[in-house]
Design an enzyme around this catalytic site. Structure first.
Site, PDB file in Angstrom:
ATOM      1  CD  GLU A  60      -2.606   1.770   0.293  1.00 32.91           C
ATOM      2  OE1 GLU A  60      -3.312   0.774  -0.291  1.00 32.91           O
ATOM      3  OE2 GLU A  60      -2.536   2.817  -0.125  1.00 32.91           O
ATOM      4  CG  ASP A 110      -6.826   4.485  -6.510  1.00 34.37           C
ATOM      5  OD1 ASP A 110      -7.361   4.262  -5.962  1.00 34.37           O
ATOM      6  OD2 ASP A 110      -5.707   4.808  -5.950  1.00 34.37           O
TER       7      ASP A 110
HETATM    8  C1  LIG Z   1      -9.547   1.926  -4.775  1.00 31.14           C
HETATM    9  S1  LIG Z   1      -8.480   1.548  -3.362  1.00 31.14           S
HETATM   10  C2  LIG Z   1      -8.949  -0.431  -2.903  1.00 31.14           C
HETATM   11  C3  LIG Z   1      -8.461  -0.534  -1.684  1.00 31.14           C
HETATM   12  C4  LIG Z   1      -8.830  -2.081  -1.458  1.00 31.14           C
HETATM   13  N1  LIG Z   1      -8.208  -3.069  -2.239  1.00 31.14           N
HETATM   14  C5  LIG Z   1     -10.428  -2.641  -1.481  1.00 31.14           C
HETATM   15  O1  LIG Z   1     -10.906  -3.361  -2.638  1.00 31.14           O
HETATM   16  O2  LIG Z   1     -11.098  -1.985  -0.667  1.00 31.14           O
HETATM   17  C6  LIG Z   1      -6.910   1.377  -4.194  1.00 31.14           C
HETATM   18  C7  LIG Z   1      -5.701   1.366  -3.260  1.00 31.14           C
HETATM   19  O3  LIG Z   1      -4.446   1.088  -4.025  1.00 31.14           O
HETATM   20  C8  LIG Z   1      -3.692   2.071  -3.505  1.00 31.14           C
HETATM   21  N2  LIG Z   1      -2.589   2.172  -4.565  1.00 31.14           N
HETATM   22  C9  LIG Z   1      -2.905   3.157  -5.824  1.00 31.14           C
HETATM   23  N3  LIG Z   1      -1.800   3.041  -6.395  1.00 31.14           N
HETATM   24  C10 LIG Z   1      -0.588   2.209  -5.816  1.00 31.14           C
HETATM   25  C11 LIG Z   1       0.569   1.968  -6.065  1.00 31.14           C
HETATM   26  N4  LIG Z   1       1.157   2.315  -6.977  1.00 31.14           N
HETATM   27  N5  LIG Z   1       1.306   1.180  -4.794  1.00 31.14           N
HETATM   28  C12 LIG Z   1       0.482   0.452  -3.811  1.00 31.14           C
HETATM   29  N6  LIG Z   1      -0.409   0.991  -3.580  1.00 31.14           N
HETATM   30  C13 LIG Z   1      -1.359   1.863  -4.506  1.00 31.14           C
HETATM   31  C14 LIG Z   1      -4.266   3.472  -2.990  1.00 31.14           C
HETATM   32  O4  LIG Z   1      -3.693   4.141  -2.343  1.00 31.14           O
HETATM   33  C15 LIG Z   1      -5.597   2.837  -2.353  1.00 31.14           C
HETATM   34  O5  LIG Z   1      -5.574   2.464  -1.097  1.00 31.14           O
END
Ligand SMILES: C[S@@+](CC[C@H](N)C(=O)[O-])C[C@H]1O[C@@H](n2cnc3c(N)ncnc32)[C@H](O)[C@@H]1O
Length: 218
Positions: A60, A110
């Protein structure tokens, strides 16, 4: 509770050079499952509660969430799950040895809707190649999203990589999440009646591209 940012840009320079990204070492007797972009890690916490033998790692990019998840694991005595602060777009080589991960989950990456922000989307040829390197032969990749365009892009990357087979036949979605655990966003979509697109791919036992490249010219 510190303020938690809604979104962070994974291409921001300090997030391309995170210090102290750990090497994930797991007893080879244990399976390793990884959620990329785990946020609150509800999905992994549920899996870890049901399966105390395997190891679960959330990757994360929002540091506050990583700390909150690890504090929750310590409080609840879940020793087989942890969250790590890292950027999946650049840090998989530091995190995982070749062929060390049994399952990768990408739950609701995202969407970055604006076209000028599409370059921030995480699923692309680079990530798929890194997943193919880090996953065991026969290991699974599960992707779910409520954004159809993202689901199709992820499917196209996995179908054309030459390294994965769709569990349900080429270019086919999975009807359900078979992992007996739900992510926070998944529960939210289900409560609101929002459709979810799911895909499951398995790492090929033989890498067809490498095999084709090593064939002598006819
Ligand atoms: C829309 S949320 C989904 C969270 C969780 N997987 C769910 O389904 O409830 C997307 C997550 O991916 C993380 N994220 C985005 N780009 C990332 C990256 N390059 N490396 C690690 N985490 C990332 C964001 O901070 C966010 O917490």
């Amino acid at each position: 509770m510190p303020r938690i940012r809604q979104h962070v840009n994974p291409l921001k320079s300090d997030l391309l050079e995170i210090e102290d990204v750990p090497r994930i070492e797991v007893d080879p007797e244990r399976a390793l499952e990884v959620e990329l972009g785990a946020a609150e890690a509800h999905f992994l916490l549920e899996r870890a509660q049901r399966d105390r033998r395997s190891a679960f790692v959330g990757v994360e990019i929002r540091h506050e969430l990583v700390e909150a998840v690890n504090a929750e694991c310590a409080r609840s005595g879940l020793a087989n799950v942890r969250s790590v602060f890292a950027n999946m777009s650049v840090d998989l080589p530091r995190l995982f040895r070749d062929g060390s991960v049994h399952r990768f989950f990408l739950n609701f990456p995202d969407p970055w809707f604006k076209s000028r922000q599409h370059k921030r989307r995480v699923i692309g040829p680079g990530l798929v190649a890194e997943i193919a390197r880090a996953i065991v032969r026969g290991g699974e990749v599960f992707v779910m999203t409520d954004i159809f365009e993202l689901a199709l892009d992820a499917m196209a990357e996995l179908e054309t990589s030459g390294q994965f087979d769709n569990e349900y036949g080429p270019w086919t979605f999975s009807r359900e999440n078979p992992y007996d655990a739900k992510s926070r966003r998944e529960r939210q979509c289900e409560a609101e009646g929002v459709p979810i697109w799911r895909l499951i791919y398995r790492r090929r036992l033989i890498d067809l591209r490498a095999t084709a490249e090593s064939l002598p010219a006819p």
